[in-house]
Design an enzyme around this catalytic site. Structure first.
Site, PDB file in Angstrom:
ATOM      1  N   HIS A  19      -5.222   8.186  10.585  1.00  0.00           N
ATOM      2  CA  HIS A  19      -5.442   7.207   9.519  1.00  0.00           C
ATOM      3  C   HIS A  19      -4.953   7.763   8.180  1.00  0.00           C
ATOM      4  O   HIS A  19      -5.725   8.295   7.382  1.00  0.00           O
ATOM      5  CB  HIS A  19      -6.927   6.813   9.440  1.00  0.00           C
ATOM      6  N   HIS A  21      -2.297   6.577   4.983  1.00  0.00           N
ATOM      7  CA  HIS A  21      -1.357   5.646   4.342  1.00  0.00           C
ATOM      8  C   HIS A  21      -0.341   6.483   3.564  1.00  0.00           C
ATOM      9  O   HIS A  21      -0.741   7.320   2.734  1.00  0.00           O
ATOM     10  CB  HIS A  21      -2.084   4.719   3.374  1.00  0.00           C
ATOM     11  N   ASN A  23       1.830   6.163   0.978  1.00  0.00           N
ATOM     12  CA  ASN A  23       1.864   6.322  -0.482  1.00  0.00           C
ATOM     13  C   ASN A  23       0.558   6.837  -1.078  1.00  0.00           C
ATOM     14  O   ASN A  23       0.566   7.413  -2.164  1.00  0.00           O
ATOM     15  CB  ASN A  23       2.317   5.023  -1.154  1.00  0.00           C
ATOM     16  N   HIS A  68       3.480   2.573  -6.299  1.00  0.00           N
ATOM     17  CA  HIS A  68       4.598   1.749  -5.832  1.00  0.00           C
ATOM     18  C   HIS A  68       5.685   1.598  -6.902  1.00  0.00           C
ATOM     19  O   HIS A  68       6.822   1.284  -6.583  1.00  0.00           O
ATOM     20  CB  HIS A  68       4.084   0.372  -5.370  1.00  0.00           C
ATOM     21  N   THR A 101       3.335   0.171   4.315  1.00  0.00           N
ATOM     22  CA  THR A 101       3.787  -1.214   4.170  1.00  0.00           C
ATOM     23  C   THR A 101       5.238  -1.261   3.705  1.00  0.00           C
ATOM     24  O   THR A 101       5.536  -0.780   2.609  1.00  0.00           O
ATOM     25  CB  THR A 101       2.947  -1.937   3.075  1.00  0.00           C
ATOM     26  N   PRO A 102       6.141  -1.812   4.523  1.00  0.00           N
ATOM     27  CA  PRO A 102       7.520  -1.944   4.039  1.00  0.00           C
ATOM     28  C   PRO A 102       7.580  -2.903   2.862  1.00  0.00           C
ATOM     29  O   PRO A 102       6.885  -3.923   2.860  1.00  0.00           O
ATOM     30  CB  PRO A 102       8.267  -2.496   5.258  1.00  0.00           C
ATOM     31  N   GLU A 209     -14.701  -3.038   5.722  1.00  0.00           N
ATOM     32  CA  GLU A 209     -14.671  -1.893   4.791  1.00  0.00           C
ATOM     33  C   GLU A 209     -15.604  -2.167   3.613  1.00  0.00           C
ATOM     34  O   GLU A 209     -16.087  -1.248   2.956  1.00  0.00           O
ATOM     35  CB  GLU A 209     -13.232  -1.670   4.319  1.00  0.00           C
ATOM     36  N   ASP A 290      -6.202   8.405   2.286  1.00  0.00           N
ATOM     37  CA  ASP A 290      -5.224   8.619   1.213  1.00  0.00           C
ATOM     38  C   ASP A 290      -5.490  10.005   0.638  1.00  0.00           C
ATOM     39  O   ASP A 290      -6.188  10.149  -0.363  1.00  0.00           O
ATOM     40  CB  ASP A 290      -5.423   7.564   0.124  1.00  0.00           C
TER      41      ASP A 290
END
Ligand SMILES: CC(C)=CCNc1ncnc2c1ncn2[C@@H]1O[C@H](COP(=O)(O)O)[C@@H](O)[C@H]1O
Ligand SMILES: [Zn+2]
Length: 353
Positions: A19, A21, A23, A68, A101-102, A209, A290
């Site tokens: 798990h 992500h 970024n 991002h 995520t693209p 969550e 993260d």
């Protein structure tokens, strides 16, 4: 109490990260390197939640917006992906499922497709450049961001399907459903997830969550996801928790993430995973979520989780090995990983027990 799994033990332990992500996982070093090249972005300082600090979910998601703005081209995606893989490898992670995520970025011409190609290029390049050192198997789970449209989710799944086929099912092994849990109705994203299922992609689904998502959670559970991200409020809801228990759907547990986003109490022993594991021997997989934003590492998460349960070294070793059962890779990869754990046991722990 010399047998307890302290941080040093957890740092040396072979581990599985399921798990993470992309970024949210950028280290300070990676971010500083990128920032030195471009105009200084003052808001960068707020992308890390330091020791002892907590943030609201909303503030947390604002950090992704800033990140991002920094990761904007395929070249940067390749670079940060390689850096993140290196960080995990140095933390003795032997198998990593990276989710991301693209995104289309107009200014650089990056498309969802070139984003995904960049992640896959980085995985392949890392492998070529580190043939014998720091062996780590990496897979990619494209993410559906629930704050974006359902149409975008369909596009992501279509690309995931295509890349899964073109890499013989070896690199793109599933799809992640994530994003701000307050955004939209998660149930609206069931059709693209069903499409992923039909394409033989595994599903890792963030759910419950935050509090008050019983109906949404119920519907998402009908998908019978392969793994649940967080599931923080599932144990409070008999109707839904019984499905999870009965089907033994593993929970991905990210203790520091939950504490810093104020969804669980600060006391580790009160985290929901202790209920699942101690009362029900339910499969729980330790993850970072993260590691950059939450200033943590998988070793740190293991030492927190093992500490909360008072686990011995042997029990912690068994727990990290158990995670192999839940990876989305094929059986050959699983056997190879089990061998790595057995070798580690023989050369490092057998004598201690
Ligand atoms: C506020 C906060 C940090 C929460 C941690 N819990 C999370 N819950 C749901 N989605 C997440 C979480 N952390 C990261 N993500 C997803 O991962 C993305 C960042 O990684 P990437 O750009 O997909 O490579 C975020 O934009 C978000 O869509
Ligand atoms: Zn997550």
């Amino acid at each position: 109490m010399a047998d307890l799994a302290d941080l040093k033990f957890c740092q040396e332990l072979p581990k599985i990260e399921l798990h993470a992500h992309l970024n949210g996982s950028l280290s300070d070093e990676t971010l500083n390197k990128l920032l030195r090249r471009g105009p200084t972005n003052n808001s960068y300082a707020s992308t890390i939640i330091g020791k002892g600090e907590r943030r609201t979910m909303q503030e947390g998601f604002e950090m992704f917006r800033i990140l991002h703005e920094i990761v904007v081209s395929p070249e940067i995606v390749v670079e940060v992906t390689k850096d993140v893989i290196t960080d995990f490898a140095l933390d003795q992670v032997k198998y990593l499922e990276l989710r991301s995520t693209p995104r289309n970025v107009l200014s650089s011409g990056m498309t969802k497709r070139s984003y995904m190609e960049a992640v896959l290029t980085a995985i392949q390049r890392y492998r070529e450049e580190n043939e014998d050192r720091c062996r780590i198997d990496v897979r990619y789970l494209p993410s559906i961001d629930r704050s974006k449209s359902v149409e975008e989710a369909h596009e992501t799944v279509k690309l995931a399907e295509e890349f899964s086929l073109s890499t013989n099912g070896n690199l793109v092994v599933g799809v992640d459903f994530s994003g701000n849990p307050h955004a939209n109705d998660g149930a609206d994203y069931i059709p693209p997830m069903m499409q992923a299922r039909r394409a033989n992609l595994h599903l890792a689904v963030h759910m419950a969550e935050v509090e008050g998502k019983k109906e949404e959670t119920k519907k998402l559970l009908e998908l019978l996801p392969d793994r649940i991200g967080h599931g923080t409020f599932i144990s409070n809801e008999p109707g839904v928790r019984d499905v999870v228990l009965k089907k033994r759907i593993p929970l991905e547990v990210c203790v520091t993430s939950n504490i810093k986003t104020c969804t669980v109490p600060e006391d580790h022993t009160k985290h929901h995973f202790t209920w699942w594991r101690q009362e029900h021997q339910h499969p729980c997989i330790v993850g970072t979520d993260d590691k950059g934003i939450f200033a943590t590492s998988l070793s740190n998460e293991y030492s927190i989780a093992a500490g909360a349960l008072g686990l011995s070294r042997r029990e912690t070793f068994n727990w990290s090995k158990e995670a192999i059962d839940h990876v989305f890779a094929d059986i050959d990869t699983k056997s190879r990983l089990r061998q790595t754990w057995d070798d580690y046991w023989k050369s490092n722990l057998e004598v201690d027990t």
